[in-house]
Design an enzyme around this catalytic site. Structure first.
Site, PDB file in Angstrom:
ATOM      1  N   LYS A 173      -0.948   7.071  91.438  1.00 42.67           N
ATOM      2  CA  LYS A 173       0.305   7.372  90.735  1.00 42.67           C
ATOM      3  C   LYS A 173       0.442   8.870  90.587  1.00 42.67           C
ATOM      4  CE  LYS A 173       1.240   7.099  86.230  1.00 42.67           C
ATOM      5  NZ  LYS A 173       1.532   6.489  84.938  1.00 42.67           N
TER       6      LYS A 173
HETATM    7  C1  5RP Z   1       0.523   8.065  80.778  1.00 42.16           C
HETATM    8  C2  5RP Z   1       0.868   7.165  81.875  1.00 42.16           C
HETATM    9  C3  5RP Z   1       2.238   6.540  81.904  1.00 42.16           C
HETATM   10  O1  5RP Z   1       2.072   5.203  82.193  1.00 42.16           O
HETATM   11  C4  5RP Z   1       3.084   7.188  82.959  1.00 42.16           C
HETATM   12  O2  5RP Z   1       3.288   8.518  82.670  1.00 42.16           O
HETATM   13  C5  5RP Z   1       4.369   6.432  83.280  1.00 42.16           C
HETATM   14  O3  5RP Z   1       5.227   6.448  82.240  1.00 42.16           O
HETATM   15  P1  5RP Z   1       6.515   7.378  82.179  1.00 42.16           P
HETATM   16  O4  5RP Z   1       7.468   6.825  83.220  1.00 42.16           O
HETATM   17  O5  5RP Z   1       7.018   7.203  80.773  1.00 42.16           O
HETATM   18  O6  5RP Z   1       6.093   8.787  82.518  1.00 42.16           O
HETATM   19  O7  5RP Z   1       0.077   6.920  82.736  1.00 42.16           O
HETATM   20  O8  5RP Z   1      -0.631   8.748  81.138  1.00 42.16           O
END
Ligand code: 5RP
Length: 281
Positions: A173
């Site tokens: 991610k």
């Molecule tokens: C925090 C995360 C969150 O799940 C990620 O940032 C996704 O959420 P958003 O779309 O609110 O940024 O991993 O560390």
């Protein structure tokens, strides 16, 4: 890749189109009661039918998601820091593989902090988690967490994503950025994009669209869905982009249509609430 690993991955990234809509609700693990996620059960319930999977911690899973619901789980297993603590990058593994198996999860998620003070610790944890996941056929999602001091550019994100993939992450991610194709090109495993801070709905949809058209397999989105005043309308619009090949305008039209439907339901809700309270008088 063994059968179990393949099977679990197919619950996260749909084989029909190679895309993924992961709903992120793990924010409390370091932020505490994040706005609109204070009552996580209430926030999550109406969104469940539209997400492919749910990313969260074991505490919120056990207490806020009914075990009967058939939703693939991406379990955050790293943490140990908070927004008021010493250094957010000082994360470690906080949930065991045995616990993840008991919870019947489809994927494990852990943050890595490339370039931070605790880079080594988080990367070593990733390697260890991948070893554990491989033993039991559970894939690992590496979250490339970006510290305040790091630039979210293709050079830095490309480095972080590649390091994650080299250490064995099955999915990574990251954030969308200019020249995102370069990040995708250098990362041999699927990439999903976080939504980040709440944006106007149209901008968030553009971000999702840019990400998938430039090679992301989908989104792992949180705040831009459930901090919207119309979260169900928003998740449906994001889904139209991720799985429905919608462009930004088409997706925004979905949002507007669904928002109107939600607005017309609201007065009915008030009438019902009034008549219910009348029963108790
Ligand atoms: C925090 C995360 C969150 O799940 C990620 O940032 C996704 O959420 P958003 O779309 O609110 O940024 O991993 O560390």
């Amino acid at each position: 890749m063994d059968w179990g690993m393949k099977n679990r991955l197919s619950k996260i990234i749909r084989p029909q189109d190679g895309r993924c809509l992961m709903l992120a609700v793990d924010h409390g693990y370091f932020l505490g009661p994040t706005e609109r996620l204070e009552n996580a059960a209430k926030t999550i319930a109406p969104l469940l039918p539209y997400a492919d999977s749910l990313m969260l911690t074991r505490g919120i899973l056990r207490n806020c998601v009914p075990a009967e619901r058939d939703i693939p789980i991406v379990l955050r297993v790293s943490g140990g820091t908070s927004i008021v603590g010493e250094d957010l990058s000082k994360e470690t593994i906080t949930t065991s593989i045995e616990e993840a198996i008991k919870l019947n999860v489809s994927c494990l998620a852990l943050s890595i902090f490339v370039g931070s003070k605790y880079e080594h610790q988080t990367l070593a944890s990733l390697g260890k988690l991948v070893d554990e996941g491989e033993k039991y056929g559970i894939p690992v999602l590496a979250v490339t967490a970006v510290g305040k001091e790091m630039g979210r550019d293709a050079r830095y994100l490309g480095l972080a994503c590649r390091v994650a993939a080299e250490l064995g992450a099955h999915v990574v991610k990251t954030y969308y950025c200019d020249n995102f194709e370069k990040v995708v090109e250098a990362c041999p495993v699927p990439l999903v994009v976080a939504g980040g801070k709440k944006l106007p709905e149209m901008d968030a949809l553009k971000l999702a669209h840019d990400a998938v058209t430039h090679g992301a397999s989908g989104v792992d989105m949180g705040r831009n869905i459930w901090q919207s005043d119309y979260p169900v309308a928003m998740v449906k619009a994001v889904k139209a982009i991720v799985h429905g090949k919608a462009d930004v305008k088409e997706a925004y039209d979905v949002f507007l249509r669904e928002r109107e439907k939600a607005k017309t339901k609201e007065p009915q809700k008030i009438v019902k609430a009034i008549s219910r309270s009348a029963d108790f008088d």
